[in-house]
Scaffold this active site. Structure first.
Site, PDB file in Angstrom:
ATOM      1  N   LEU A   1       0.838  -1.200   0.000  1.00 54.98           N
ATOM      2  CA  LEU A   1       0.000   0.000   0.000  1.00 54.98           C
ATOM      3  C   LEU A   1       0.876   1.254   0.000  1.00 54.98           C
ATOM      4  O   LEU A   1       0.943   1.999   0.981  1.00 54.98           O
ATOM      5  CB  LEU A   1      -0.957   0.007   1.189  1.00 54.98           C
ATOM      6  CG  LEU A   1      -2.084   1.046   1.081  1.00 54.98           C
ATOM      7  CD1 LEU A   1      -3.106   0.610   0.049  1.00 54.98           C
ATOM      8  CD2 LEU A   1      -2.762   1.268   2.434  1.00 54.98           C
ATOM      9  N   GLY A   2       1.556   1.464  -1.127  1.00 58.97           N
ATOM     10  CA  GLY A   2       2.221   2.739  -1.352  1.00 58.97           C
ATOM     11  C   GLY A   2       1.248   3.698  -1.999  1.00 58.97           C
ATOM     12  O   GLY A   2       0.022   3.521  -1.926  1.00 58.97           O
TER      13      GLY A   2
ATOM     14  N   ILE B   1       0.681   4.145  -5.180  1.00 61.07           N
ATOM     15  CA  ILE B   1      -0.069   3.473  -6.238  1.00 61.07           C
ATOM     16  C   ILE B   1      -1.168   2.607  -5.628  1.00 61.07           C
ATOM     17  O   ILE B   1      -2.317   2.619  -6.085  1.00 61.07           O
ATOM     18  CB  ILE B   1       0.871   2.644  -7.125  1.00 61.07           C
ATOM     19  CG1 ILE B   1       1.760   3.567  -7.945  1.00 61.07           C
ATOM     20  CG2 ILE B   1       0.082   1.706  -8.041  1.00 61.07           C
ATOM     21  CD1 ILE B   1       2.882   2.853  -8.683  1.00 61.07           C
TER      22      ILE B   1
ATOM     23  N   ARG C   1       4.589  -4.710   5.274  1.00 62.74           N
ATOM     24  CA  ARG C   1       5.387  -5.208   6.401  1.00 62.74           C
ATOM     25  C   ARG C   1       4.856  -4.659   7.723  1.00 62.74           C
ATOM     26  O   ARG C   1       4.963  -5.310   8.765  1.00 62.74           O
ATOM     27  CB  ARG C   1       6.855  -4.826   6.215  1.00 62.74           C
ATOM     28  CG  ARG C   1       7.577  -5.653   5.158  1.00 62.74           C
ATOM     29  CD  ARG C   1       8.982  -5.166   4.933  1.00 62.74           C
ATOM     30  NE  ARG C   1       8.990  -3.831   4.339  1.00 62.74           N
ATOM     31  CZ  ARG C   1      10.084  -3.154   4.046  1.00 62.74           C
ATOM     32  NH1 ARG C   1      11.276  -3.678   4.320  1.00 62.74           N
ATOM     33  NH2 ARG C   1      10.014  -1.958   3.490  1.00 62.74           N
TER      34      ARG C   1
ATOM     35  N   ARG D   1       6.651  -5.505 -10.236  1.00 61.44           N
ATOM     36  CA  ARG D   1       7.799  -6.037 -10.959  1.00 61.44           C
ATOM     37  C   ARG D   1       7.563  -7.520 -11.199  1.00 61.44           C
ATOM     38  O   ARG D   1       6.972  -8.218 -10.356  1.00 61.44           O
ATOM     39  CB  ARG D   1       9.101  -5.834 -10.170  1.00 61.44           C
ATOM     40  CG  ARG D   1       9.569  -4.388 -10.122  1.00 61.44           C
ATOM     41  CD  ARG D   1      10.010  -3.908 -11.481  1.00 61.44           C
ATOM     42  NE  ARG D   1      10.602  -2.578 -11.457  1.00 61.44           N
ATOM     43  CZ  ARG D   1       9.960  -1.458 -11.736  1.00 61.44           C
ATOM     44  NH1 ARG D   1       8.664  -1.513 -12.041  1.00 61.44           N
ATOM     45  NH2 ARG D   1      10.582  -0.284 -11.704  1.00 61.44           N
TER      46      ARG D   1
ATOM     47  N   ASP E   1       1.148  -6.774 -16.181  1.00 65.63           N
ATOM     48  CA  ASP E   1       1.878  -5.787 -16.977  1.00 65.63           C
ATOM     49  C   ASP E   1       3.371  -6.037 -16.919  1.00 65.63           C
ATOM     50  O   ASP E   1       4.123  -5.482 -17.714  1.00 65.63           O
ATOM     51  CB  ASP E   1       1.576  -4.373 -16.475  1.00 65.63           C
ATOM     52  CG  ASP E   1       2.253  -3.310 -17.326  1.00 65.63           C
ATOM     53  OD1 ASP E   1       2.014  -3.305 -18.556  1.00 65.63           O
ATOM     54  OD2 ASP E   1       3.029  -2.498 -16.776  1.00 65.63           O
TER      55      ASP E   1
ATOM     56  N   GLU F   1      11.543 -10.178 -18.898  1.00 66.21           N
ATOM     57  CA  GLU F   1      11.248  -9.084 -19.831  1.00 66.21           C
ATOM     58  C   GLU F   1      12.488  -8.760 -20.670  1.00 66.21           C
ATOM     59  O   GLU F   1      13.607  -8.843 -20.186  1.00 66.21           O
ATOM     60  CB  GLU F   1      10.835  -7.825 -19.056  1.00 66.21           C
ATOM     61  CG  GLU F   1       9.513  -7.946 -18.328  1.00 66.21           C
ATOM     62  CD  GLU F   1       9.151  -6.683 -17.560  1.00 66.21           C
ATOM     63  OE1 GLU F   1       9.798  -5.639 -17.772  1.00 66.21           O
ATOM     64  OE2 GLU F   1       8.232  -6.744 -16.749  1.00 66.21           O
TER      65      GLU F   1
ATOM     66  N   HIS G   1       4.701  -4.070 -19.945  1.00 67.87           N
ATOM     67  CA  HIS G   1       5.264  -3.120 -18.977  1.00 67.87           C
ATOM     68  C   HIS G   1       4.987  -1.673 -19.393  1.00 67.87           C
ATOM     69  O   HIS G   1       5.889  -0.840 -19.484  1.00 67.87           O
ATOM     70  CB  HIS G   1       6.771  -3.346 -18.821  1.00 67.87           C
ATOM     71  CG  HIS G   1       7.292  -2.850 -17.494  1.00 67.87           C
ATOM     72  ND1 HIS G   1       8.379  -3.412 -16.863  1.00 67.87           N
ATOM     73  CD2 HIS G   1       6.886  -1.830 -16.690  1.00 67.87           C
ATOM     74  CE1 HIS G   1       8.618  -2.763 -15.731  1.00 67.87           C
ATOM     75  NE2 HIS G   1       7.728  -1.798 -15.609  1.00 67.87           N
TER      76      HIS G   1
END
Length: 310
Positions: A150-151, A153, A173, A230, A254, A259, A277
């Site tokens: 939960l940043g 974004i 965390r 990622r 995404d 990649e 991505h």
């Protein structure tokens, strides 16, 4: 004299032109150009613009003795040797906040596409197949969404999910200060609680294969996974097995391991939606990211604190 800047990522002509007003650019968006530019121009380079995927190694930094500033264009910086940079006194910054809306938009687009089976329905329509022969898909609204990481974004994903009357919980965390959302301190419990699991955590060694077979099994046969963080965060082999064997219902990705080539274990599956991505890229997001870099780099070379330090 303008500071010499090495750009290691693809940027459009307009972005490079705006940056070149303040910096002497060396543009090296391919591996071959990167090696050649560092070998030829390394002694003069004072700044590097890269991203989390492309990164910058400690060895490369040491080939640039005048280097004093490194920036990631977006928020991620997992492949930049930050510990080495700090030991050398190199300033570090990223593009935190510049493409959050774009990534959150894309996360919801992937979720809608995979739950409602939009790519397959599009294909069926073009082939003349009518709805009566297709199985019904579940509604998106009124379900439960778990956010891993939960940043900023993640918060914006939660805000968008609220518009679909979706109940949201998250796992970090530790609880995020000021967050009014439900916190679940165990990732497996979050997965069991969720109908949808959206991964928005940073990459790097600490989150390598965080989403593994056990998490996918906890998500269950009616659950959907979305990854806009990622590729390294999700165990590709475990995900391919889960998708092929009904362990989970579907996934929208995404990002993925290996990649730019998509994993062969996933490309033939019809219950996964793949994009290359691009969640963080739009004209608006790139403009904001480039503007943020120019501001940070200009402040650094003026002896001022950058706005988004690493």
């Amino acid at each position: 004299m303008k500071p010499s800047l090495l750009i290691l990522i693809p940027l459009g002509d307009d972005s490079r032109a705006r940056i070149s007003a303040s910096f002497d650019i060396h543009y090296a968006p391919t591996h071959e150009a990167r090696v050649q530019s560092i070998a030829k121009e390394g002694a003069a380079i004072r700044a590097v613009l890269t991203n989390g995927t492309t990164g910058l190694t400690a060895d490369e930094m040491d080939q640039m003795p005048a280097l004093e500033f490194v920036s990631a264009l977006g928020a991620g910086y997992e492949n930049i040797a930050t510990t080495h940079a700090k030991a050398r006194g190199i300033g570090l910054a990223n593009g935190a906040g510049t493409n959050d809306d774009c990534v959150a938009d894309h996360a919801l687009a992937l979720l809608l596409a995979v739950v409602r089976d939009v790519p397959q329905r599009d294909r069926a329509t073009r082939e003349g197949i009518w709805r009566d022969t297709l199985p019904m898909r579940p509604s998106v609204s009124g379900k439960r969404l778990g956010i891993v990481g939960l940043g900023n974004i993640g918060l914006k994903v939660a805000r968008r999910a609220a518009g679909f009357d979706i109940d949201v919980a998250y796992h970090n965390r530790k609880p995020r200060d000021g967050a009014a959302l439900r916190y679940i301190d165990n990732l497996h419990e979050l997965a069991r609680w969720s109908d949808y699991l959206v991964v928005a955590t940073p990459g790097g060694p600490a989150t390598q294969h965080l989403i593994d077979r056990a998490v996918l099994e906890a998500l269950g046969p009616k659950g959907f996974l979305v990854n806009v963080s990622r590729g390294s965060v999700v165990d590709t082999a475990a995900l391919a097995h889960a998708l092929a064997n009904g362990v989970i219902a579907g996934a929208g990705l995404d990002v993925y391991e290996g990649e730019p080539q998509p994993p062969q274990a996933l490309v033939d599956l019809t219950n996964v939606v793949l994009t290359p991505h691009v969640a963080g890229t739009s004209p608006e997001a790139i403009t904001a990211s480039v503007d943020n870099f120019i501001t940070n780099a200009t402040r650094h070379f003026a002896g001022e604190d950058v706005l988004t330090p690493i």
